[in-house]
Design a protein around this motif. Sequence first.
Motif, PDB file in Angstrom:
ATOM      1  N   LYS A   1      28.831  79.858  32.744  1.00  0.00           N
ATOM      2  CA  LYS A   1      29.983  80.575  32.197  1.00  0.00           C
ATOM      3  C   LYS A   1      30.462  81.677  33.146  1.00  0.00           C
ATOM      4  CE  LYS A   1      31.509  83.159  28.144  1.00  0.00           C
ATOM      5  NZ  LYS A   1      32.167  84.145  29.013  1.00  0.00           N
ATOM      6  N   GLU A   2      29.536  82.434  33.698  1.00  0.00           N
ATOM      7  CA  GLU A   2      29.923  83.541  34.573  1.00  0.00           C
ATOM      8  C   GLU A   2      30.695  83.027  35.789  1.00  0.00           C
ATOM      9  OE1 GLU A   2      26.856  82.992  33.379  1.00  0.00           O
ATOM     10  OE2 GLU A   2      26.865  84.568  31.852  1.00  0.00           O
ATOM     11  N   GLN A   3      30.328  81.854  36.291  1.00  0.00           N
ATOM     12  CA  GLN A   3      31.072  81.288  37.416  1.00  0.00           C
ATOM     13  C   GLN A   3      32.486  80.891  36.993  1.00  0.00           C
ATOM     14  OE1 GLN A   3      27.678  78.383  38.435  1.00  0.00           O
ATOM     15  NE2 GLN A   3      28.786  78.574  40.360  1.00  0.00           N
ATOM     16  N   LEU A   4      32.579  80.280  35.821  1.00  0.00           N
ATOM     17  CA  LEU A   4      33.896  79.849  35.346  1.00  0.00           C
ATOM     18  C   LEU A   4      34.798  81.057  35.103  1.00  0.00           C
ATOM     19  CD1 LEU A   4      32.609  77.136  32.842  1.00  0.00           C
ATOM     20  CD2 LEU A   4      33.699  76.710  35.064  1.00  0.00           C
ATOM     21  N   ASP A   5      34.201  82.128  34.596  1.00  0.00           N
ATOM     22  CA  ASP A   5      34.990  83.336  34.325  1.00  0.00           C
ATOM     23  C   ASP A   5      35.690  83.872  35.569  1.00  0.00           C
ATOM     24  OD1 ASP A   5      34.417  83.356  31.641  1.00  0.00           O
ATOM     25  OD2 ASP A   5      32.767  84.805  31.784  1.00  0.00           O
TER      26      ASP A   5
ATOM     27  N   PRO B   1      19.798  74.327  39.118  1.00  0.00           N
ATOM     28  CA  PRO B   1      19.544  75.683  38.621  1.00  0.00           C
ATOM     29  C   PRO B   1      20.786  76.470  38.221  1.00  0.00           C
ATOM     30  CG  PRO B   1      18.886  75.400  40.949  1.00  0.00           C
ATOM     31  CD  PRO B   1      19.813  74.290  40.575  1.00  0.00           C
ATOM     32  N   THR B   2      21.987  75.890  38.314  1.00  0.00           N
ATOM     33  CA  THR B   2      23.179  76.730  38.209  1.00  0.00           C
ATOM     34  C   THR B   2      23.537  77.138  36.785  1.00  0.00           C
ATOM     35  OG1 THR B   2      24.527  74.720  38.186  1.00  0.00           O
ATOM     36  CG2 THR B   2      24.220  75.818  40.311  1.00  0.00           C
ATOM     37  N   PHE B   3      23.307  76.269  35.827  1.00  0.00           N
ATOM     38  CA  PHE B   3      23.801  76.529  34.472  1.00  0.00           C
ATOM     39  C   PHE B   3      22.923  77.473  33.643  1.00  0.00           C
ATOM     40  CE2 PHE B   3      24.658  75.601  30.005  1.00  0.00           C
ATOM     41  CZ  PHE B   3      26.037  75.768  29.979  1.00  0.00           C
ATOM     42  N   PRO B   4      21.597  77.285  33.615  1.00  0.00           N
ATOM     43  CA  PRO B   4      20.775  78.120  32.730  1.00  0.00           C
ATOM     44  C   PRO B   4      20.721  79.578  33.195  1.00  0.00           C
ATOM     45  CG  PRO B   4      19.585  76.125  33.426  1.00  0.00           C
ATOM     46  CD  PRO B   4      20.793  76.254  34.296  1.00  0.00           C
ATOM     47  N   SER B   5      20.321  80.455  32.297  1.00  0.00           N
ATOM     48  CA  SER B   5      20.103  81.855  32.672  1.00  0.00           C
ATOM     49  C   SER B   5      18.825  81.954  33.502  1.00  0.00           C
ATOM     50  CB  SER B   5      19.953  82.704  31.413  1.00  0.00           C
ATOM     51  OG  SER B   5      18.721  82.370  30.774  1.00  0.00           O
TER      52      SER B   5
END
Lengths: 433, 433
Positions: free
Chosen positions: B45-49, B404-408
Amino acid sequence: MPQKNIYSDFSQNQLFEEKQKLTNVFGEYKAKNLKLNMTRGVPCKEQLDLSNPMLKMDLSEIDYSSKDAGDCRNYGGLTGIVEAREMFRDLTGAGSVNEIMLFGNSSLNIMHDNIVRSMLLGVYEGSTPWSKLGDNQKPKFLCPVPGYDRHFSICEYYGIEMINIKLNSDGPDMDEVEKLVNGDPLVKGIWCVPKYSNPDGITYSDEVVKRLADLSPAADDFRIYYDNAYFVHDLTDEGDALLDILAELKKNKKEDMLNMFISTSKITFAGGGICALVASEKNIKYISSKVFIQTIGPDKLNQLRHAVFLKDKAGIKAHMAKHREILKPKFEAVNIGLEKNLGGTNLAKWNKPNGGYFISLFVPENCAKKTIALAAELGVALTPAGSTYPYKKDPDDSNIRIAPTFPSIDDLTLAVDALCVCIKLAYIESLTA
Amino acid sequence: MPQKNIYSDFSQNQLFEEKQKLTNVFGEYKAKNLKLNMTRGVPCKEQLDLSNPMLKMDLSEIDYSSKDAGDCRNYGGLTGIVEAREMFRDLTGAGSVNEIMLFGNSSLNIMHDNIVRSMLLGVYEGSTPWSKLGDNQKPKFLCPVPGYDRHFSICEYYGIEMINIKLNSDGPDMDEVEKLVNGDPLVKGIWCVPKYSNPDGITYSDEVVKRLADLSPAADDFRIYYDNAYFVHDLTDEGDALLDILAELKKNKKEDMLNMFISTSKITFAGGGICALVASEKNIKYISSKVFIQTIGPDKLNQLRHAVFLKDKAGIKAHMAKHREILKPKFEAVNIGLEKNLGGTNLAKWNKPNGGYFISLFVPENCAKKTIALAAELGVALTPAGSTYPYKKDPDDSNIRIAPTFPSIDDLTLAVDALCVCIKLAYIESLTA
């Protein structure tokens, strides 16, 4: 064409004089250095402006999310977001969102991909791909004519034989369609634009739809390619009524026979709309299993924009009423121009459609090419002669497709006046050649 | 795998005890009811933001127009708007915008369509379509392994035979590649992810790129499928340097051999980006003449959004630095977890890539399937074993792809700890079975 027309009783001298007169008028138009384009069914700026709010909406308010596919900014959602599928379900007679699959911005691309998939992988699981039918076993498509050039180009490129079918005022000649579809296992499809056909603006009658929905194809992988491009594109308040083919097919338990294609290209943005395939759940299941190989998924953000902006059936209807306000006077201008210049001459006939994007004009036989060439000399661009027929061959060299949506009313009026001079001149030249 | 590992000198009793211990820890993880997903290379999400401003920009200020394609809301512009092509030209070594063609949101879809076009129409004008090569003449693709499952799926679906090629730390085994490409006219392509390969994160050395660019294929319709998916996706300030293959090809007058694919799926929005084909002008000319049959054009509005938002090469570099800030700690967390649990055990090896989206982990032979099944029991989802190999067959049953990109970071740490328990348990079970 009627046998007798305004020039039928002219003497050679009279014809010569008329030709001279027309040539002079032609010269006057030429001096104007016109640059008018009526080639393609392209929305005008005012139509595009109607959907501008869609480009500024704040999707953060709904967290960029759809009900079923989550964050539309991310991957996934191969069959499209449910909000947009619901909207199309209510407009197409689909019984469930599972009968609808969304794609990108081009319904032509879905049709193309359906053909290509049929060639390489087959129409349904286990069916023989058309590329493996064996020597001299070319698939065939029926093509009601005149029709949409882009349909025909796909067939031509992939070596699918096209068979012309007469398009009557109530739809394709169904006797011929039934004979060929039910009799020849190589007939794998028929191209249909069932509402406001391109270019004639004809809407299929209930009887035609019922007969289409009750075909008994010799090929078990026969499909109706139902390009419902103008399904909500009425030019009158009522519009033409098109019988719900999916319901008819279901009555006959033949719903797998349908591939219906729709898009918002002429609802929102011609280049930035969304499109959908409407088909039986079984078909959608098979097709999505193959599209899975092709892509991770469609642009769901654009689907979300559309769902929020257009909302539902009522929202689309209201939006299309705004298009109608812009387009109706343009179609009228063409009709008025044609009537003024050609009315009572028996030189041409044309349709006055209740919707769609075109006016189809039939000029005297062997005069379409010449007319379009003359018009080009005047700076009036028209779709090339023959385009509305398979292999670009109009057997009568008679059909001209007029696209009135893009130019201004003044330009249209001027273009039609100029075009009519070209028609007369082309015809007179054919008589005096 | 190294012969000797932490368990090599264990007695049967010690192994049994260790197994008991691991089973207990496994049980503790199971009690946590985890639900962690490391299957796909999906932005968080932070990347999409980071790209949200793109969704609210006011395109009316530039009249929704591109320099060369006019009103982006309307039809047309088959090869894409020049502003976005300029941006990609400066990032890919293309010499001119004529070497770049833009498409929709999925580069996988362009690759797919290139294969399909090669099957039905041929790779260049006049070449034999692969579907017409004749009986038992199946086209073949070379597949450096491990590799990207979606590449392999396309080949599998269309009956293209895949040949495994060893991927060394500097790229594919070029001796093998040269032997096969230069010797076998049925070898029609090779899949390459030249920078931060999926899943190994390997970047091809200058020598490998030079040798690729100087292949002398037996097939005159051989193409390098150069999936440059991570071309600007560095995890370090410098990143790996990838030699410009187009320049090398041009030196050898072999530029027609390349189809390079790039996209913004992992720059802006995974589901709503734009993508491009980079190829010689001759190739682009041929391909666009065929895509013309397929669609009226791509979604230019989305291209315009991208061009305005990302601006140019410097703009993209700056934007990618923001992704790096988010992703670097995640990759580090995985490395730390693997080191903590497996460091010095000689049970596994893994890469520490300078970019890309994956960490590729090699566990003891015949243990990948078992490990992934155990992890699934713990609620830790990983890409199915074998996925990184053609026909889903990992000959060693050893490779596991970690995304590893999606999870916290907390979830990643937990997931890696759990995964390492599964690796040890799978291995011990294989010894004691």
